[in-house]
Structures are given as C-alpha cells and as structure tokens.
Design a protein around this motif. Structure first.
Motif, PDB file in Angstrom:
ATOM      1  N   ARG A 122       0.865  -1.170   0.000  1.00 53.69           N
ATOM      2  CA  ARG A 122       0.000   0.000   0.000  1.00 53.69           C
ATOM      3  C   ARG A 122       0.904   1.223   0.000  1.00 53.69           C
ATOM      4  O   ARG A 122       1.767   1.362   0.847  1.00 53.69           O
ATOM      5  CB  ARG A 122      -0.876   0.003   1.247  1.00 53.69           C
ATOM      6  N   GLU A 123       0.708   2.072  -0.985  1.00 53.04           N
ATOM      7  CA  GLU A 123       1.515   3.281  -1.052  1.00 53.04           C
ATOM      8  C   GLU A 123       0.721   4.404  -1.680  1.00 53.04           C
ATOM      9  O   GLU A 123      -0.196   4.184  -2.454  1.00 53.04           O
ATOM     10  CB  GLU A 123       2.815   3.046  -1.821  1.00 53.04           C
ATOM     11  N   ARG A 124       1.099   5.613  -1.315  1.00 58.20           N
ATOM     12  CA  ARG A 124       0.545   6.828  -1.909  1.00 58.20           C
ATOM     13  C   ARG A 124       1.677   7.517  -2.644  1.00 58.20           C
ATOM     14  O   ARG A 124       2.824   7.457  -2.216  1.00 58.20           O
ATOM     15  CB  ARG A 124      -0.028   7.738  -0.838  1.00 58.20           C
ATOM     16  N   THR A 125       1.349   8.187  -3.747  1.00 58.21           N
ATOM     17  CA  THR A 125       2.382   8.862  -4.529  1.00 58.21           C
ATOM     18  C   THR A 125       1.950  10.276  -4.883  1.00 58.21           C
ATOM     19  O   THR A 125       0.756  10.576  -4.955  1.00 58.21           O
ATOM     20  CB  THR A 125       2.693   8.106  -5.838  1.00 58.21           C
ATOM     21  N   ALA A 165       1.771  10.094   5.058  1.00 58.65           N
ATOM     22  CA  ALA A 165       2.126   9.074   6.051  1.00 58.65           C
ATOM     23  C   ALA A 165       0.923   8.696   6.903  1.00 58.65           C
ATOM     24  O   ALA A 165       0.695   7.509   7.159  1.00 58.65           O
ATOM     25  CB  ALA A 165       3.267   9.568   6.926  1.00 58.65           C
ATOM     26  N   THR A 166       0.153   9.677   7.321  1.00 60.33           N
ATOM     27  CA  THR A 166      -1.012   9.360   8.157  1.00 60.33           C
ATOM     28  C   THR A 166      -2.105   8.667   7.361  1.00 60.33           C
ATOM     29  O   THR A 166      -2.862   7.882   7.915  1.00 60.33           O
ATOM     30  CB  THR A 166      -1.588  10.621   8.835  1.00 60.33           C
ATOM     31  N   VAL A 208       9.348   6.102   3.282  1.00 59.84           N
ATOM     32  CA  VAL A 208       9.254   7.278   2.414  1.00 59.84           C
ATOM     33  C   VAL A 208      10.389   7.170   1.410  1.00 59.84           C
ATOM     34  O   VAL A 208      11.543   7.033   1.804  1.00 59.84           O
ATOM     35  CB  VAL A 208       9.368   8.595   3.222  1.00 59.84           C
ATOM     36  N   TRP A 209      10.061   7.206   0.106  1.00 61.15           N
ATOM     37  CA  TRP A 209      11.106   7.118  -0.903  1.00 61.15           C
ATOM     38  C   TRP A 209      10.764   7.960  -2.121  1.00 61.15           C
ATOM     39  O   TRP A 209       9.615   8.180  -2.434  1.00 61.15           O
ATOM     40  CB  TRP A 209      11.409   5.678  -1.274  1.00 61.15           C
ATOM     41  N   ALA A 237       8.793  16.403   9.281  1.00 55.09           N
ATOM     42  CA  ALA A 237       7.435  15.875   9.484  1.00 55.09           C
ATOM     43  C   ALA A 237       7.441  14.745  10.509  1.00 55.09           C
ATOM     44  O   ALA A 237       6.538  14.655  11.350  1.00 55.09           O
ATOM     45  CB  ALA A 237       6.861  15.384   8.159  1.00 55.09           C
ATOM     46  N   ALA A 238       8.455  13.902  10.458  1.00 55.87           N
ATOM     47  CA  ALA A 238       8.557  12.803  11.416  1.00 55.87           C
ATOM     48  C   ALA A 238       8.766  13.325  12.833  1.00 55.87           C
ATOM     49  O   ALA A 238       8.148  12.840  13.780  1.00 55.87           O
ATOM     50  CB  ALA A 238       9.701  11.872  11.025  1.00 55.87           C
TER      51      ALA A 238
END
Length: 136
Positions: A44-47, A68-69, A78-79, A102-103
């Motif tokens: 599962r990833e968002r781009t 991230a949330t 994160v990449w 952010a982290a």
C-alpha cells in the motif's frame, strides 16, 4: 504462511529492495519527473509528484505528514524515485529534510531514501545498496 521476520533491519532491507525492483520493472522511460512514495512497496503506497518547482519546505513537510497518516501502514517507508544514478541531488536533500521535519513533528522516525533503477541511498547518511542486475 511464514511468520513475519523479527529483524527490523532485514525487513527494511527487503522493503527497499522491493521498492527498487518495482521501480525498475515499472518505469521504462529514461527521463521522468521524480515521484514521492509513502507506505509499503507492493502493499500500500501513496504517490505524488516530487518536483521542487511547485513546493517549498513547509508544503513538502505537510505532504509527507498527510501521506504518512493516510498511508494505512504503521511506520511507513518514504522514498523518492527518480532517473539517473545515486549521486546526491537537490530533490533528494529537500525531501529528506521534509521527511525528517514531518517525522519529528509526529514523534516518529521516518527516513527518506532515493530509489533508482539500480539501487537506493539515504541522502543523509549515505547508506545504500546497488545491484548490477536485480533478480526476483
């Protein structure tokens, strides 16, 4: 079904290898805009586009935090995928700084790595791995 690997370093190495493998298999163009990914490669990833021209540090921090949330995974990876070799570039440093900020704000310890067809690299520490030929 095998139990999950208890070694976090090994698990991270496998995730980064999968990110490189998926990028090498999925991106055939020689030139393309950088892309920020947050989540788990292949799971599962968002781009979002990662070009620096339309963003500043604050916006990049907000994007990383929001992605991230909403990634749906604990401790997301994160990449940034981009063309070329793994020499440090402005886009790498900018997204790594945004990820660290952010982290820190979220009380997490995310790191941002750069992924190309041949390997990955952490632009902050210089840690990385390359492959001459990535096999399944």
């Amino acid at each position: 079904m095998a139990p999950p690997d208890p070694d976090p370093a090994r698990q991270r190495a496998l995730l980064l290898r999968e990110a490189v493998r998926r990028h090498a298999a999925g991106e055939r163009r020689r030139r393309f805009a950088p892309v920020l990914h947050v989540g788990r490669p292949g799971v599962r990833e968002r781009t979002v586009g990662a070009a620096l021209t339309a963003t500043d540090h604050a916006l990049r921090c907000d994007l990383v935090a929001a992605m991230a949330t909403r990634s749906g995974v604990d401790d997301p990876l994160v990449w940034v995928t981009r063309p070329g070799d793994l020499d440090r570039e402005d886009v790498d440093v900018a997204w790594a700084a945004a990820t660290r900020a952010a982290a820190a704000e979220a009380g997490q310890s995310w790191t941002c790595v750069v992924v190309t067809r041949r390997g990955w690299c952490d632009p902050v520490t210089g840690e990385g791995r390359t492959w001459a030929r990535l096999r399944d």
